[in-house]
Design a protein around this motif. Structure first.
Motif, PDB file in Angstrom:
ATOM      1  N   SER A  18       0.841  -1.187   0.000  1.00 14.91           N
ATOM      2  CA  SER A  18       0.000   0.000   0.000  1.00 14.91           C
ATOM      3  C   SER A  18       0.877   1.238   0.000  1.00 14.91           C
ATOM      4  N   VAL A  19       0.321   2.323  -0.508  1.00 10.13           N
ATOM      5  CA  VAL A  19       1.064   3.576  -0.614  1.00 10.13           C
ATOM      6  C   VAL A  19       0.084   4.735  -0.517  1.00 10.13           C
ATOM      7  N   GLN A  20       0.562   5.844   0.014  1.00 12.02           N
ATOM      8  CA  GLN A  20      -0.242   7.053   0.051  1.00 12.02           C
ATOM      9  C   GLN A  20      -0.129   7.757  -1.295  1.00 12.02           C
ATOM     10  N   GLU A  21      -1.208   8.357  -1.693  1.00 11.61           N
ATOM     11  CA  GLU A  21      -1.218   9.132  -2.924  1.00 11.61           C
ATOM     12  C   GLU A  21      -0.058  10.126  -2.895  1.00 11.61           C
ATOM     13  N   ALA A  22       0.646  10.257  -4.050  1.00 12.63           N
ATOM     14  CA  ALA A  22       1.783  11.161  -4.245  1.00 12.63           C
ATOM     15  C   ALA A  22       3.103  10.617  -3.680  1.00 12.63           C
ATOM     16  N   GLU A  23       3.032   9.505  -2.962  1.00  7.96           N
ATOM     17  CA  GLU A  23       4.257   8.916  -2.429  1.00  7.96           C
ATOM     18  C   GLU A  23       4.844   7.920  -3.442  1.00  7.96           C
ATOM     19  N   THR A  24       5.979   7.349  -3.066  1.00 10.41           N
ATOM     20  CA  THR A  24       6.683   6.391  -3.921  1.00 10.41           C
ATOM     21  C   THR A  24       6.612   5.002  -3.322  1.00 10.41           C
ATOM     22  N   VAL A  25       6.449   4.016  -4.176  1.00  5.22           N
ATOM     23  CA  VAL A  25       6.389   2.624  -3.730  1.00  5.22           C
ATOM     24  C   VAL A  25       7.241   1.764  -4.660  1.00  5.22           C
TER      25      VAL A  25
ATOM     26  N   SER B 271      12.940  -4.839  -9.788  1.00  2.26           N
ATOM     27  CA  SER B 271      11.906  -4.163  -9.012  1.00  2.26           C
ATOM     28  C   SER B 271      11.311  -2.992  -9.795  1.00  2.26           C
ATOM     29  N   LEU B 272      10.081  -2.680  -9.482  1.00  2.00           N
ATOM     30  CA  LEU B 272       9.345  -1.585 -10.127  1.00  2.00           C
ATOM     31  C   LEU B 272       9.119  -0.471  -9.119  1.00  2.00           C
ATOM     32  N   LYS B 273       9.542   0.744  -9.468  1.00  2.00           N
ATOM     33  CA  LYS B 273       9.310   1.901  -8.625  1.00  2.00           C
ATOM     34  C   LYS B 273       8.244   2.782  -9.274  1.00  2.00           C
ATOM     35  N   ILE B 274       7.225   3.090  -8.476  1.00  2.00           N
ATOM     36  CA  ILE B 274       6.172   3.992  -8.929  1.00  2.00           C
ATOM     37  C   ILE B 274       6.303   5.279  -8.127  1.00  2.00           C
ATOM     38  N   SER B 275       6.579   6.356  -8.812  1.00  2.00           N
ATOM     39  CA  SER B 275       6.731   7.652  -8.162  1.00  2.00           C
ATOM     40  C   SER B 275       5.429   8.442  -8.267  1.00  2.00           C
TER      41      SER B 275
END
Lengths: 111, 118
Positions: free
Chosen positions: B12-19, B76-80
């Motif tokens: 899970s991630v907060q909107e606008a954060e990076t995961v 790994s996949l980073k979503i910014s």
């Protein structure tokens, strides 16, 4: 440009019957792939057709079969349906085994 | 046989954060492709990003980037700047480049469900 299209969207069959699923690839794509996405089992490779011929087959019984037509569209046939065949069946197409683009899937339910 | 492992069933991630979503794979091949696909509730698999094994440079597509470690067999996949529309199941996939009976097919990991909190 039209994407990969699959029909029907949903299909309900009785155990023992046959199901036929259809896939139209992206224009210009010659390869069609079929995958099964069953609950809890992830995505499993079923079949690969290229230029009208079966190129590769996953670990599925012979009652899973298919074909590719001259226009590169494809059919997946499942005979003697069993309850565990209930799954989302995804079709993908590609050109010369580059990245595959998927359709929206056919949800098969066997009752 | 090639295998792909995604060790995070859910993230899970907060909107606008990076995961960052993890993926490891096992292969004896030296040349292959790696992919990340996204499957939203609509069920359609959408290609997010592709990496060729012979390229040392990590692939990037807008907010999506990968960290490809060939020796460690990690991808790994980073979503910014995460957005609500990023919420989906993410699959890591492997495909050899040419030849052999496994050519052409994608081998998928088990998937990671990503939840984005507003």
């Amino acid at each position: 440009e039209a994407g990969v299209t699959q029909s029907p969207t949903h299909l309900i069959k009785t155990r023992g019957q046959q199901a036929t699923l259809r896939c139209s690839p992206i224009s210009g794509h010659t390869s069609v792939y079929w995958y099964q996405q069953a609950l809890g089992l992830g995505l499993q490779f079923l079949l690969w057709y290229d230029e009208g011929e079966e190129r590769n087959r996953g670990n599925f019984p012979p009652r899973f079969s298919g074909r590719q037509f001259p226009n590169y569209s494809s059919e997946l046939n499942v005979n003697a349906l069993e309850l565990e065949d209930s799954a989302l069946y995804l079709c993908a197409s590609s050109l010369m085994a580059f990245e595959a683009f998927f359709g929206q899937g056919t949800r098969l339910t066997v009752v | 046989a090639q295998t792909v492992t995604q060790s995070q069933p859910e993230m899970s991630v907060q909107e606008a954060e990076t995961v960052t979503l993890s993926c490891t794979y096992d292969t004896s091949e030296s040349d292959y492709y790696l992919f990340w696909y996204k499957q939203p509730p609509s069920r359609q698999m959408i290609l997010v990003i592709r990496q060729e094994a012979y390229k040392q440079q990590n692939a990037t597509e807008n907010r999506f980037s990968v960290n490809f470690q060939k020796a460690a067999k990690s991808f790994s996949l980073k979503i910014s700047d995460s957005q609500l529309g990023d919420a989906a199941m993410y699959f890591c996939a492997y495909r050899r480049t040419a030849g052999g009976t496994s050519y052409g097919k994608l081998t998928f990991g088990q998937g990671t469900i990503l939840t984005v909190h507003p």
